[in-house]
Design a protein around this motif. Structure first.
Motif, PDB file in Angstrom:
ATOM      1  N   SER A 404       0.828  -1.214   0.000  1.00 45.64           N
ATOM      2  CA  SER A 404       0.000   0.000   0.000  1.00 45.64           C
ATOM      3  C   SER A 404       0.859   1.259   0.000  1.00 45.64           C
ATOM      4  N   LEU A 405       1.940   1.231   0.768  1.00 45.71           N
ATOM      5  CA  LEU A 405       2.832   2.391   0.809  1.00 45.71           C
ATOM      6  C   LEU A 405       3.517   2.598  -0.544  1.00 45.71           C
ATOM      7  N   GLU A 406       3.903   1.507  -1.199  1.00 44.48           N
ATOM      8  CA  GLU A 406       4.491   1.613  -2.539  1.00 44.48           C
ATOM      9  C   GLU A 406       3.487   2.217  -3.518  1.00 44.48           C
ATOM     10  N   ALA A 407       2.221   1.808  -3.376  1.00 46.02           N
ATOM     11  CA  ALA A 407       1.192   2.268  -4.311  1.00 46.02           C
ATOM     12  C   ALA A 407       0.918   3.762  -4.185  1.00 46.02           C
ATOM     13  N   ILE A 408       1.310   4.375  -3.067  1.00 48.47           N
ATOM     14  CA  ILE A 408       1.109   5.815  -2.914  1.00 48.47           C
ATOM     15  C   ILE A 408       1.893   6.588  -3.967  1.00 48.47           C
ATOM     16  N   GLY A 409       3.063   6.055  -4.326  1.00 50.33           N
ATOM     17  CA  GLY A 409       3.880   6.709  -5.335  1.00 50.33           C
ATOM     18  C   GLY A 409       4.736   7.840  -4.799  1.00 50.33           C
ATOM     19  N   LEU A 410       4.862   7.924  -3.475  1.00 49.38           N
ATOM     20  CA  LEU A 410       5.637   8.993  -2.840  1.00 49.38           C
ATOM     21  C   LEU A 410       6.644   8.391  -1.878  1.00 49.38           C
ATOM     22  N   THR A 411       7.590   9.202  -1.466  1.00 42.51           N
ATOM     23  CA  THR A 411       8.533   8.813  -0.426  1.00 42.51           C
ATOM     24  C   THR A 411       8.327   9.727   0.771  1.00 42.51           C
ATOM     25  N   PRO A 412       8.897   9.394   1.948  1.00 39.60           N
ATOM     26  CA  PRO A 412       8.733  10.264   3.118  1.00 39.60           C
ATOM     27  C   PRO A 412       9.219  11.690   2.908  1.00 39.60           C
ATOM     28  N   ALA A 413      10.047  11.903   1.918  1.00 40.70           N
ATOM     29  CA  ALA A 413      10.530  13.268   1.647  1.00 40.70           C
ATOM     30  C   ALA A 413       9.522  14.088   0.856  1.00 40.70           C
ATOM     31  N   ASP A 414       8.503  13.432   0.303  1.00 43.47           N
ATOM     32  CA  ASP A 414       7.533  14.125  -0.540  1.00 43.47           C
ATOM     33  C   ASP A 414       6.368  14.659   0.280  1.00 43.47           C
ATOM     34  N   ARG A 415       5.900  15.816  -0.121  1.00 40.08           N
ATOM     35  CA  ARG A 415       4.725  16.384   0.519  1.00 40.08           C
ATOM     36  C   ARG A 415       3.508  15.517   0.212  1.00 40.08           C
ATOM     37  N   GLY A 416       2.703  15.256   1.198  1.00 45.04           N
ATOM     38  CA  GLY A 416       1.523  14.425   0.997  1.00 45.04           C
ATOM     39  C   GLY A 416       1.732  12.982   1.399  1.00 45.04           C
ATOM     40  N   PHE A 417       2.985  12.576   1.676  1.00 42.13           N
ATOM     41  CA  PHE A 417       3.220  11.184   2.057  1.00 42.13           C
ATOM     42  C   PHE A 417       2.584  10.870   3.411  1.00 42.13           C
ATOM     43  N   SER A 418       2.687  11.801   4.369  1.00 36.26           N
ATOM     44  CA  SER A 418       2.250  11.515   5.733  1.00 36.26           C
ATOM     45  C   SER A 418       0.756  11.180   5.824  1.00 36.26           C
ATOM     46  N   PRO A 419      -0.156  12.010   5.301  1.00 34.01           N
ATOM     47  CA  PRO A 419      -1.579  11.641   5.405  1.00 34.01           C
ATOM     48  C   PRO A 419      -1.921  10.377   4.620  1.00 34.01           C
ATOM     49  N   ALA A 420      -1.256  10.181   3.472  1.00 33.49           N
ATOM     50  CA  ALA A 420      -1.526   8.976   2.689  1.00 33.49           C
ATOM     51  C   ALA A 420      -1.025   7.731   3.423  1.00 33.49           C
ATOM     52  N   ALA A 421       0.130   7.840   4.069  1.00 30.55           N
ATOM     53  CA  ALA A 421       0.667   6.710   4.828  1.00 30.55           C
ATOM     54  C   ALA A 421      -0.228   6.381   6.016  1.00 30.55           C
ATOM     55  N   ARG A 422      -0.727   7.430   6.679  1.00 32.22           N
ATOM     56  CA  ARG A 422      -1.641   7.212   7.809  1.00 32.22           C
ATOM     57  C   ARG A 422      -2.893   6.465   7.349  1.00 32.22           C
ATOM     58  N   ALA A 423      -3.422   6.853   6.213  1.00 32.61           N
ATOM     59  CA  ALA A 423      -4.607   6.173   5.678  1.00 32.61           C
ATOM     60  C   ALA A 423      -4.301   4.719   5.330  1.00 32.61           C
ATOM     61  N   ALA A 424      -3.094   4.465   4.816  1.00 35.95           N
ATOM     62  CA  ALA A 424      -2.719   3.097   4.469  1.00 35.95           C
ATOM     63  C   ALA A 424      -2.693   2.205   5.706  1.00 35.95           C
ATOM     64  N   VAL A 425      -2.173   2.730   6.813  1.00 37.76           N
ATOM     65  CA  VAL A 425      -2.142   1.950   8.055  1.00 37.76           C
ATOM     66  C   VAL A 425      -3.564   1.718   8.563  1.00 37.76           C
ATOM     67  N   ILE A 426      -4.371   2.758   8.557  1.00 42.17           N
ATOM     68  CA  ILE A 426      -5.754   2.622   9.040  1.00 42.17           C
ATOM     69  C   ILE A 426      -6.504   1.555   8.253  1.00 42.17           C
ATOM     70  N   ASN A 427      -6.302   1.548   6.945  1.00 41.26           N
ATOM     71  CA  ASN A 427      -7.014   0.582   6.101  1.00 41.26           C
ATOM     72  C   ASN A 427      -6.563  -0.849   6.317  1.00 41.26           C
ATOM     73  N   ARG A 428      -5.416  -1.039   6.957  1.00 44.55           N
ATOM     74  CA  ARG A 428      -4.990  -2.393   7.289  1.00 44.55           C
ATOM     75  C   ARG A 428      -5.846  -2.981   8.392  1.00 44.55           C
ATOM     76  N   GLY A 429      -6.578  -2.116   9.135  1.00 45.98           N
ATOM     77  CA  GLY A 429      -7.484  -2.698  10.112  1.00 45.98           C
ATOM     78  C   GLY A 429      -7.670  -1.934  11.406  1.00 45.98           C
ATOM     79  N   ILE A 430      -7.366  -0.635  11.441  1.00 44.33           N
ATOM     80  CA  ILE A 430      -7.638   0.124  12.656  1.00 44.33           C
ATOM     81  C   ILE A 430      -9.120   0.481  12.701  1.00 44.33           C
ATOM     82  N   VAL A 431      -9.755   0.116  13.792  1.00 45.54           N
ATOM     83  CA  VAL A 431     -11.187   0.371  13.979  1.00 45.54           C
ATOM     84  C   VAL A 431     -11.345   1.154  15.272  1.00 45.54           C
ATOM     85  N   ARG A 432     -11.792   2.377  15.155  1.00 45.33           N
ATOM     86  CA  ARG A 432     -11.928   3.254  16.319  1.00 45.33           C
ATOM     87  C   ARG A 432     -13.295   3.924  16.274  1.00 45.33           C
ATOM     88  N   ARG A 433     -14.144   3.627  17.273  1.00 43.47           N
ATOM     89  CA  ARG A 433     -15.448   4.277  17.382  1.00 43.47           C
ATOM     90  C   ARG A 433     -15.582   4.890  18.775  1.00 43.47           C
TER      91      ARG A 433
END
Length: 711
Positions: A404-433
């Protein structure tokens, strides 16, 4: 001839040794020395078998010596009282050490194994103190076994029967067949820290998309709330790893059990704190009655080796890890998953090893981490949980998360990587209600502070102790300030130096008996306000019905129970040193008997997993060191099914350090809110409350000296 006489008259020999016991300080002085060694090792994060053995032996000898002193009627003078006071000091250090590493509490359980190494150390300490130890009966020689630092492993008889009935596990080649693409863009990048940072920066509510449940999926008429049914539907559709971080009281146990049923993830291993083992068995019988559950106690002599669900507590997991990893597990649930946040601890290593073994054998096991408070002090608390779930290894993201991180097409040095990476982790299975979002009919909850004035003698003693601690901090500060080169001293208070001095004090915790530290201070305050807190709880019980009374220290619980007994109020007592059956008996009495008005609970033993919603009022007699611990306690009564508004009455000792600690705890409450809930408040510093309390003391002392804060 003299030697022969000594052998013939052992009583005379013992009589000669007793004076030396007093001269050398005796067994109590020896226990104080050893417990400091244990405390120091735990502070430095050294999870060594020798440290655990010392902790267990000191605790056992403290119990034995306390019982001996109380049993000797002749010893009722000041000397006996002084010895009991010294034992209380040793017990205090044991308690604060166990608070740092709660896995140590399992060594005190009734079913805890006393190893040969522990027996040997016990004998050594007693003999060093001049106490004769009778020889143990000779044991039959046992076959040699490989040496192992962990406690001995066992295989229950019923498990052997299961293995004999089905000696060959059905082969599963899916783990071999499943391959993930190798990283390309992110090769060589450090990724764990950027992922952690993405959560520290916050964002929207951290919850993966969950499907709407289909009625046809349910085989029974289960009273599930919509948010619970959606999680189960996700498991039925094939999702296999979840960090269920719903706020406490939203039914995570039922979700995990029904997800396992939807995924047919049997045999299922459930690892839980000792205090909730029996509750998990009851919940399994309620929600998945067609899948028998068994609870592992001690060596597991009475377990059902053919059960679908195996429930084991963290403290005995290492004893059963051998046969569990060969059982063909297809699912694993870790309850109160923040218990494994220290990846170096033995219990964390046991959990991570079993998880890795399951993932090696099959491609898509069901792995669920449950915790209402996934973050206690720092974002780093996530890391061990992610590793258990198979999202990361020791150094990097792995598997589908890496894809999923590879599919973002960015590296940590690129702007926009952080929110996309956070979403990738959440989609792996974080459930918070949150309760406010999914349980609109759940009644309101509030924390109300109740300031109390401690009586004159106790107040003077506490103020004197605070002053002594402040004076020591001042002395250190002045020495450090004087050692600075000329021209480097700042005008006013040097805040960096203040924090440095406070950190040194927090780390040192002097071994002198007369020395006050932040832990002894809070215990003094807890003892001083215990009777007042108990009186307040008694008034609540008479006017508003059942009350839950939480305390950190055993002596505070003792004072409260004595107060209730004198007032004719019946109570239940839930403590860490009870057997599972005794604890459940007290819980049932409080829940079912209308004449049992108050549950007196240990914050450590009863702060997680229990359902005490028969009460809507709670008294917090002592303050926690974290907001998470306080919230866990409150959520024993603020749960699904609660019909009354919930109030936690927090007893605060006025004009003491207690008031500042309460403010600091509240200031740290935003950690999980920002990382998981998308809240806008600033993430507080991860420095602990003890350190901040010391900083407050020192700065106040400096101001009294006429040194002012910078404008």
């Amino acid at each position: 001839m003299a030697r022969g006489a000594q052998r013939q008259n052992p009583t005379r020999s013992r009589a000669r040794r007793r004076p030396r016991r007093r001269e050398d300080g005796g067994i109590i002085a020896l226990l104080a020395k050893v417990v400091r060694e244990v405390e120091s090792a735990v502070q430095r994060g050294l999870d060594l078998p020798s440290t655990r053995t010392k902790f267990q032996v000191v605790a056992l000898l403290v119990r034995e010596e306390r019982a001996r002193l109380k049993a000797v009627e002749a010893k009722t003078g000041s000397r006996g009282a002084e010895d009991l006071k010294r034992l209380d000091g040793v017990a205090t250090i044991l308690a604060t050490t166990a608070a740092r590493d709660t896995s140590l509490l399992g060594l005190l359980a009734d079913d805890a194994v006393i190893s040969d190494r522990a027996r040997s150390l016990r004998r050594e300490l007693l003999e060093s103190a001049g106490i004769e130890v009778p020889d143990e009966p000779a044991k039959a020689p046992e076959p040699a076994a490989p040496r192992e630092d962990r406690q001995r492993r066992v295989v229950p008889v019923s498990v052997e029967s299961r293995q004999l009935a089905n000696p060959f596990l059905e082969p599963d080649y899916s783990a071999v067949a499943k391959r993930t693409a190798k990283p390309r863009r992110l090769v060589g990048w450090e990724l764990i820290e950027p992922l952690m940072k993405s959560f520290a920066e916050g964002g929207s509510l951290a919850c993966m998309d969950l499907p709407q449940p289909g009625a046809s999926r349910m085989t029974r008429d289960l009273d599930l709330m919509p948010h619970q049914a959606r999680l189960v539907a996700s498991a039925a559709e094939g999702h296999r790893s979840f960090l269920i971080a719903d706020e406490p009281g939203l039914g995570k146990t039922a979700q995990a059990l029904l997800a396992a049923q939807a995924a047919n993830a049997y045999p299922l291993l459930v690892v839980v704190p000792n205090v909730v083992k029996m509750n998990w068995a009851r919940e399994a019988e309620l929600w998945t009655p067609n899948h028998p559950a068994t609870v592992v106690h001690g060596d597991g002599e009475r377990i059902d080796g053919f059960a679908d669900i195996i429930i084991v507590n963290y403290e005995v997991l290492d004893r059963h890890a051998g046969w569990l990893q060969e059982l063909g597990l297809r699912g694993m649930v870790v309850d109160e998953a923040h218990y494994i946040k220290n990846r170096r601890s033995q219990r964390s290593q046991n959990v991570l090893h079993l998880s890795e073994r399951i993932r090696t054998r099959i491609a898509d096991p069901l792995l669920i981490a449950l915790t209402g408070t996934p973050l206690i002090n720092d974002i780093e608390d996530f890391r061990a949980i992610w590793q258990f779930l198979g999202w990361v290894d020791e150094t990097n993201p792995i598997g589908e998360l890496m894809e999923s991180l590879e599919a973002i097409g960015l590296t940590p040095a690129d702007r926009g990587f952080s929110p996309a990476a956070r979403a990738a982790v959440i989609n792996r299975g974080i459930v918070r209600r949150r309760k406010m979002d999914v349980a609109a009919d759940l009644p309101a909850r509030r924390v109300a502070d109740v300031p109390v004035e401690i009586d004159d003698a106790a107040a003077r003693s506490i103020r004197a102790a605070e002053q002594k601690l402040a004076d020591r901090l001042l002395t250190r500060y002045e020495r450090a300030l004087a050692a600075k080169p000329a021209g480097e001293a700042a005008e006013g208070i040097d805040h960096a130096l203040v924090r440095q001095v406070a950190a040194q004090e927090r780390a040192s915790k002097s071994t002198k008996k007369s020395t006050e530290n932040v832990f002894t201070m809070t215990r003094r305050i807890g003892q001083a306000k215990a009777g007042l807190a108990a009186d307040y709880a008694a008034q609540l019980a008479r006017s508003a019905g059942k009350v839950v009374f939480f305390a950190k220290h055993i002596d505070v619980m003792d004072i409260a129970e004595e107060t209730f007994a004198k007032q004719g109020i019946r109570y239940a007592s839930i403590r860490g040193d009870q057997t599972a059956s005794a604890r459940q008996k007290h819980i049932d009495a409080f829940t079912n008997d209308p004449n049992v008005s108050i549950a007196v609970c240990s914050l450590t033993a009863a702060g997680v997993g229990l359902n005490l919603q028969v009460a809507s009022n709670m008294v917090l007699a002592e303050l926690s060191w974290t907001d998470a611990e306080q919230t866990q306690a409150i959520d024993r009564i603020h749960r699904i099914g609660q019909e009354e508004p919930v109030t936690a009455w927090r007893i605060i000792a006025a004009q003491t350090l207690d008031t500042r600690i309460a403010e600091l705890i509240d200031a740290k409450a935003g950690l999980a809110a920002r990382a998981l809930d998308g809240a806008e408040q600033e993430l507080p510093d991860s420095a602990d409350v003890q350190l901040e309390a010391l900083v407050t003391l020192l700065e106040a002392a400096l101001e009294e000296r006429g040194i002012r804060q910078e404008p």
